[in-house]
Design an enzyme around this catalytic site. Structure first.
Site, PDB file in Angstrom:
ATOM      1  N   GLU A  79       0.836  -1.218   0.000  1.00 36.32           N
ATOM      2  CA  GLU A  79       0.000   0.000   0.000  1.00 36.32           C
ATOM      3  C   GLU A  79       0.866   1.261   0.000  1.00 36.32           C
ATOM      4  O   GLU A  79       0.778   2.115   0.882  1.00 36.32           O
ATOM      5  CB  GLU A  79      -0.957  -0.011   1.200  1.00 36.32           C
ATOM      6  CG  GLU A  79      -1.993  -1.114   1.099  1.00 36.32           C
ATOM      7  CD  GLU A  79      -3.048  -1.080   2.188  1.00 36.32           C
ATOM      8  OE1 GLU A  79      -4.155  -1.601   1.964  1.00 36.32           O
ATOM      9  OE2 GLU A  79      -2.779  -0.528   3.282  1.00 36.32           O
ATOM     10  N   GLU A  88      -5.544  -8.166  -1.121  1.00 35.17           N
ATOM     11  CA  GLU A  88      -6.197  -7.956   0.175  1.00 35.17           C
ATOM     12  C   GLU A  88      -7.651  -7.607  -0.059  1.00 35.17           C
ATOM     13  O   GLU A  88      -7.959  -6.706  -0.835  1.00 35.17           O
ATOM     14  CB  GLU A  88      -5.562  -6.808   0.979  1.00 35.17           C
ATOM     15  CG  GLU A  88      -4.247  -7.122   1.629  1.00 35.17           C
ATOM     16  CD  GLU A  88      -3.761  -5.991   2.546  1.00 35.17           C
ATOM     17  OE1 GLU A  88      -4.609  -5.298   3.140  1.00 35.17           O
ATOM     18  OE2 GLU A  88      -2.541  -5.809   2.642  1.00 35.17           O
TER      19      GLU A  88
END
Length: 464
Positions: free
Chosen positions: A172, A361
């Site tokens: 991320e 995810e």
């Protein structure tokens, strides 16, 4: 009949600092995660002798990984996303030699996965870096950290080139804009200019890792990892639509640099307009040309954007300060649930990059209740994942090339946002609680058999 590809990767995703524990065992150094006991948005708390944190033991995956991997194999996983703790390999980041005990641990982990025919997908840096690099160098704000990271990446590529073929650089990576200490090792009160300079160093390091991976693991593939922060305009007012474009570009630019090999014009304008004079060398520009093989991302929710400042002020304090969507329901933690948003995002990313995509995810954090007979009926999790996977399958029908799906937290773990265990994501329950009590025993939730059936049927058992 709509179907997932036969080559589809099915599995789950974890992070070293949220599952391993053993936080100073076998020569491991302190990481930024170790000094953030209250999560990625929390303050730094210098470690004192004798103090403890939930992540110090986490779910003790460091010692229990063979049993956990056996449970993943029972569900039918053919892929498991894990991360390497940088501080297990280079405890201080600038050590002269890597730590053999740390390298040996991941050898054993990958061997165990191979025994069960589970492909490792390995993140080089998942929300952590050596704390010593922050204290002694100023984190990613210091250009020297690029070299330390490249050496770490090359070390693990060489060591595991026969065992790991799928890699990710930074988890991320766009989260650094919201949590600078977690992302780039900078204090939370750092200026935007300082944060973007640190991000630039990280983007260069990511590209150098891509180049090194292509050299050392020629048959391997390496991707980036974005927080898929898809935003909608709150209304069709042109001001709202244009502001939404800008908000989405705020995270898409990371993918643009990593997938296209240069800074996009809109970002260069943003730097100019805000007086950010980034130090960017010709060598940096050359390095950035090494682009990723695929795009991976997390997806949990969408948000809305408006040019109405009064509404924006009202939204302050929400996750990432997003204006809520009046048409969506929310989880217990206020995260809005939007399965169709995943199909939209997959199409947006495919149209933008034309590179294979990987959902690494997605999942639902909830407070699970253990019944008197030991069962855990997490139908809400089944419903959430079912609906998102149906939309992923629709995106494949749309022409999107999707490599796989690794649900977040296939086993309960310490949450990243607030470092708590009560926010559970897993198909496997871990008997440990926010106060540190519990036996660490593992048990299957209702979703365990549901996901096992989804994998066994390659998604045919999903309910549209």
């Amino acid at each position: 009949m709509k179907a997932f590809p036969q080559t589809f990767y099915w599995g789950g995703a974890t992070a070293a600092n949220q599952v391993e524990g053993a936080f100073l065992e076998d020569g491991k150094g302190l990481s930024t995660s170790d000094v953030q006991p209250h999560g990625v948005f929390g303050d730094v708390v210098e470690r004192m002798p004798g103090d403890t944190g939930l992540k110090d033991i986490a779910i003790d995956f460091y010692h229990r990984y063979p049993d956990d991997i056996a449970l993943f194999a029972e569900m039918g996983f053919n892929c498991l996303r894990v991360s390497i703790a940088w501080t297990r390999i280079f405890p201080n980041g600038d050590d002269a030699e890597p730590n053999e005990a740390g390298l040996a641990f991941y050898d054993k982990l990958f061997d165990e996965m191979a025994k069960h025919h589970i492909t490792p997908l390995v993140t080089l840096s998942h929300y952590e870096m050596p704390w010593a690099l922050v204290k002694n160098y100023g984190g990613w704000g210091n250009r020297k950290v690029i070299g330390f990271f490249e050496r770490y990446a090359r070390t693990v590529f060489e060591r595991y080139k026969g065992k790991v073929k799928l890699w990710l650089t930074f988890n991320e990576i766009n989260m650094s804009l919201h949590a600078p200490m977690t992302g780039v090792g900078l204090p939370s009160d750092s200026s935007k200019a300082e944060v973007y300079q640190a991000i630039h160093h990280q983007l260069v390091a990511s590209a150098l890792a891509v180049k090194a991976c292509h050299e050392i693991v020629p048959e391997g593939k390496i991707g980036n990892m974005l927080l898929g922060g898809l935003m909608y305009p709150l209304s069709c007012k042109p001001d709202d639509v244009f502001k939404t474009l800008q908000e989405n570009r705020g995270w898409q630019f990371f993918g643009d640099v990593q997938a296209r090999g240069a800074y996009p014009g809109y970002m260069l304008r943003y730097f100019r307009d805000n007086g950010f004079a980034l130090e960017m060398t010709d060598a940096d520009r050359d390095a950035l040309k090494s682009t990723v093989d695929f795009i991976s991302f997390s997806y949990y929710m969408t948000g809305c954007v408006t040019a109405d400042e009064a509404l924006n002020q009202k939204a302050r304090g929400n996750i990432l300060n997003m204006v809520p969507n009046p048409h969506l329901e929310s989880s217990e933690w206020g995260w809005q649930i939007d399965p169709l948003g995943l199909r939209t995002l997959l199409n947006v990313l495919w149209d933008r990059y034309q590179k294979p995509l990987f959902i690494v995810e997605n999942g639902l954090g909830a407070k699970d209740k253990v019944e008197a007979d030991g069962s855990i009926n997490d139908d809400y999790r089944i419903s959430y994942l079912n609906d998102h996977l149906v939309q992923a399958r629709e995106a494949i029908e749309d022409g999107v090339e999707l490599m796989g799906f690794t649900s977040w937290g296939p086993i309960d773990l310490v949450s990243a946002s607030k470092a708590e265990l009560s926010k559970r994501y897993g198909f496997i329950y871990v008997d440990r609680h926010d106060d540190g009590t519990g036996t660490l025993a593992r048990s299957k939730k209702k979703s365990f058999d549901w996901y096992k059936e989804v994998i066994a049927t390659n998604g045919a058992s999903l309910k549209a």
